[in-house]
Design a protein around this motif. Sequence first.
Motif, PDB file in Angstrom:
ATOM      1  N   LEU A 115       0.826  -1.207   0.000  1.00  0.00           N
ATOM      2  CA  LEU A 115       0.000   0.000   0.000  1.00  0.00           C
ATOM      3  C   LEU A 115       0.860   1.256   0.000  1.00  0.00           C
ATOM      4  O   LEU A 115       0.472   2.295  -0.551  1.00  0.00           O
ATOM      5  CB  LEU A 115      -0.909   0.032   1.241  1.00  0.00           C
ATOM      6  N   GLN A 116       2.019   1.165   0.674  1.00  0.00           N
ATOM      7  CA  GLN A 116       2.910   2.319   0.824  1.00  0.00           C
ATOM      8  C   GLN A 116       2.145   3.533   1.362  1.00  0.00           C
ATOM      9  O   GLN A 116       2.312   4.668   0.885  1.00  0.00           O
ATOM     10  CB  GLN A 116       3.580   2.650  -0.509  1.00  0.00           C
ATOM     11  N   ALA A 117       1.294   3.246   2.345  1.00  0.00           N
ATOM     12  CA  ALA A 117       0.429   4.296   2.897  1.00  0.00           C
ATOM     13  C   ALA A 117       1.114   4.996   4.065  1.00  0.00           C
ATOM     14  O   ALA A 117       1.717   4.351   4.927  1.00  0.00           O
ATOM     15  CB  ALA A 117      -0.887   3.695   3.353  1.00  0.00           C
ATOM     16  N   SER A 118       1.006   6.287   4.089  1.00  0.00           N
ATOM     17  CA  SER A 118       1.546   7.075   5.205  1.00  0.00           C
ATOM     18  C   SER A 118       0.604   6.955   6.405  1.00  0.00           C
ATOM     19  O   SER A 118      -0.530   6.474   6.288  1.00  0.00           O
ATOM     20  CB  SER A 118       1.677   8.537   4.805  1.00  0.00           C
ATOM     21  N   GLU A 119       1.078   7.386   7.551  1.00  0.00           N
ATOM     22  CA  GLU A 119       0.232   7.351   8.747  1.00  0.00           C
ATOM     23  C   GLU A 119      -1.022   8.199   8.532  1.00  0.00           C
ATOM     24  O   GLU A 119      -2.134   7.810   8.938  1.00  0.00           O
ATOM     25  CB  GLU A 119       1.023   7.873   9.950  1.00  0.00           C
ATOM     26  N   LYS A 120      -0.872   9.331   7.868  1.00  0.00           N
ATOM     27  CA  LYS A 120      -2.019  10.185   7.595  1.00  0.00           C
ATOM     28  C   LYS A 120      -3.036   9.486   6.693  1.00  0.00           C
ATOM     29  O   LYS A 120      -4.251   9.557   6.929  1.00  0.00           O
ATOM     30  CB  LYS A 120      -1.543  11.488   6.941  1.00  0.00           C
ATOM     31  N   GLU A 121      -2.538   8.797   5.677  1.00  0.00           N
ATOM     32  CA  GLU A 121      -3.440   8.077   4.764  1.00  0.00           C
ATOM     33  C   GLU A 121      -4.141   6.928   5.471  1.00  0.00           C
ATOM     34  O   GLU A 121      -5.323   6.652   5.225  1.00  0.00           O
ATOM     35  CB  GLU A 121      -2.643   7.560   3.560  1.00  0.00           C
ATOM     36  N   LEU A 122      -3.429   6.255   6.352  1.00  0.00           N
ATOM     37  CA  LEU A 122      -4.053   5.171   7.112  1.00  0.00           C
ATOM     38  C   LEU A 122      -5.180   5.705   7.985  1.00  0.00           C
ATOM     39  O   LEU A 122      -6.246   5.086   8.082  1.00  0.00           O
ATOM     40  CB  LEU A 122      -3.004   4.455   7.965  1.00  0.00           C
ATOM     41  N   HIS A 123      -4.972   6.822   8.617  1.00  0.00           N
ATOM     42  CA  HIS A 123      -6.012   7.423   9.441  1.00  0.00           C
ATOM     43  C   HIS A 123      -7.228   7.808   8.593  1.00  0.00           C
ATOM     44  O   HIS A 123      -8.377   7.674   9.043  1.00  0.00           O
ATOM     45  CB  HIS A 123      -5.474   8.664  10.164  1.00  0.00           C
ATOM     46  N   LYS A 124      -6.953   8.276   7.404  1.00  0.00           N
ATOM     47  CA  LYS A 124      -8.024   8.780   6.549  1.00  0.00           C
ATOM     48  C   LYS A 124      -8.834   7.664   5.909  1.00  0.00           C
ATOM     49  O   LYS A 124     -10.052   7.796   5.702  1.00  0.00           O
ATOM     50  CB  LYS A 124      -7.423   9.680   5.459  1.00  0.00           C
ATOM     51  N   HIS A 125      -8.193   6.525   5.614  1.00  0.00           N
ATOM     52  CA  HIS A 125      -8.848   5.516   4.777  1.00  0.00           C
ATOM     53  C   HIS A 125      -9.034   4.150   5.435  1.00  0.00           C
ATOM     54  O   HIS A 125      -9.531   3.227   4.781  1.00  0.00           O
ATOM     55  CB  HIS A 125      -8.052   5.319   3.482  1.00  0.00           C
ATOM     56  N   SER A 126      -8.668   3.975   6.683  1.00  0.00           N
ATOM     57  CA  SER A 126      -8.751   2.631   7.261  1.00  0.00           C
ATOM     58  C   SER A 126      -9.555   2.614   8.556  1.00  0.00           C
ATOM     59  O   SER A 126      -9.706   3.628   9.236  1.00  0.00           O
ATOM     60  CB  SER A 126      -7.354   2.069   7.508  1.00  0.00           C
ATOM     61  N   VAL A 127     -10.075   1.430   8.861  1.00  0.00           N
ATOM     62  CA  VAL A 127     -10.769   1.168  10.119  1.00  0.00           C
ATOM     63  C   VAL A 127     -10.098  -0.023  10.791  1.00  0.00           C
ATOM     64  O   VAL A 127      -9.517  -0.886  10.120  1.00  0.00           O
ATOM     65  CB  VAL A 127     -12.268   0.875   9.900  1.00  0.00           C
ATOM     66  N   THR A 128     -10.203  -0.078  12.104  1.00  0.00           N
ATOM     67  CA  THR A 128      -9.580  -1.185  12.838  1.00  0.00           C
ATOM     68  C   THR A 128     -10.538  -1.693  13.910  1.00  0.00           C
ATOM     69  O   THR A 128     -11.356  -0.931  14.449  1.00  0.00           O
ATOM     70  CB  THR A 128      -8.276  -0.746  13.518  1.00  0.00           C
ATOM     71  N   GLU A 129     -10.442  -2.977  14.202  1.00  0.00           N
ATOM     72  CA  GLU A 129     -11.185  -3.592  15.291  1.00  0.00           C
ATOM     73  C   GLU A 129     -10.328  -4.711  15.876  1.00  0.00           C
ATOM     74  O   GLU A 129      -9.504  -5.312  15.162  1.00  0.00           O
ATOM     75  CB  GLU A 129     -12.514  -4.182  14.812  1.00  0.00           C
TER      76      GLU A 129
END
Length: 587
Positions: free
Chosen positions: A525-539
Amino acid sequence: MKVVISTLNAKYIHTCLALRCLKAYAEPDYQLEMAEYTIKDPAMNIVTSLFEKEPDVIGFSCYIWNIEETIQVVSMLKKIRPELTIVLGGPEVSYDTKYWMERVPEVDFIVMGEGEESFKHLLQEIEGEQKYHFLFGTAYRKDGEVVISPPRPKFNLNEMNSPYRFAEDLSELGKRITYFETSRGCPFSCQFCLSSIETGVRYFDMEKIKEDLLYLIDNGAKMIKFVDRTFNIKRDYALEIFDFLIKNHKGCQFQFEITADIMRPEVLDFLNKNAPKGLFRFEIGVQSTNDATNELVKRRQNFKKLQRTVTMVKEGGKIDQHLDLIAGLPEEDYTRFKQTFNDVFEMRPEELQLGFLKMLRGTGLRLRAEDHGYVYMDHAPYEMLKNNILSFSDISRIKRVEDVLEKYWNDHRMDHTIEYLVEHTFSTPFDFFQDFGDYWEKQGWSRIGHQLEDLFLRLHEFLLDIDTEHLSVIEGLMKYDYFLHQKHKPRKVWWEHTLSKKEHSSLLKSLAHAPSLAGPSFESLQASEKELHKHSVTELLDFSLSHYLQTGTFLKEPEYLIVYYHTQTKEKQVFHLPLSSAKIVEA
């Protein structure tokens, strides 16, 4: 003479092949204008539209889903244009024709059975010498009495001009379903079906079929539904059309009604090997798995061979299947219908349609209704209300099964959850749908609307109320299903998050710095921390979801569920991270 032919479709997306067949045969002698509406359109709007066309003759194609609405339109038209000649045709008025002529005095003629020749001949007589006693397959009035002429011989299908090439249809081909026929008639004698009345099967010319299909495909058709009652009755014929469509589809999709127990394995092997995924869809009428019931309705069916076909198609992974059941058939009580349901659900069709017996005019079952104590609606759709072994209360309960089945299985909103419930929580699939359906009715939910979140909340409330075992596992599967059915990162969820905001942020921070912990796909994904916050959910789940998805068994090993939503493609990726890697949260 201005002639308009019309019908009221069930939905806008549907089209009426009958109108197009009448128009194709009448031209060039008569120019017929087609006018299609829906049963949801206000009668006044339909009447106004038809009135403004200033027809001399208007014909309506009638079916069980539109007859009552059509009668209302006919009555209004005759009041404002008494001189208008009104003709009815179609399967709903082709039987008990005298009843319809007497019930709807505004109607001047009824065309019975195949209408192409009869309707054109009728137009000739209306315009000419009006010698209606020369007409076959027609009912008319003479000196206040209803006259019903003898039936017309079967139509020569090779005399039909193409009903698929009208200029007025071109702009809608990509937006609506195109209905297509390659044959007429049915070789079977099922006593609940109108097709049983006509003997023999007649076929259209293969080269004409291919030419018409190519025309539709080349002009943008997106969905073509074949209306043949038993498309695969001739193996080589069906195989030739399947092969032709595979080679020429251009993104169009096709649906067929097939008889599954006569489907040859070599045909299925061919389709599994050559058909692109999603190109074909099969509709299969199972109706009942009770041999005694099938014998009473003269339905020949080998359920083992049917299972073989459905299983081969499902394992091939190329073709979605829609299986039909009918509740209320003779000598199938509530308990035996439950078995039929479970027999068929065991095959896990993509869609399982639970219908209720309709006592159609002209069918053998309606003629012998007293033999089985049938009580049914007086007007269309003539649905049965009870019989000698199935009470109205039983019917009402099965309708609750139908409602929940439609919402929770056929719409595929939570496949993983439902699969777990029917396999591990309830005695049988039917028991789940029935118990939940009864609860749904008791809560009054059938009288109010619902959003996607409501479906999850209501199932969760039901499971809590019956004190379901292993609820945390089911909740985990429900969360997974909920995430899968979101196109974007959901702004809200229907449960309390298992991770605090701080834990969620720590997890994403750690994954941004060490993405390999969640595997190569996550790393790519090469996702930045900002992108992870913007586009991901966690449980955090209290079991290993990844292990369950791979093996079907449960491992009591807590696991992080991470879902990343791609904004451009609307796709989503799911990742799993064992809690044994929890040290990363503290990094």
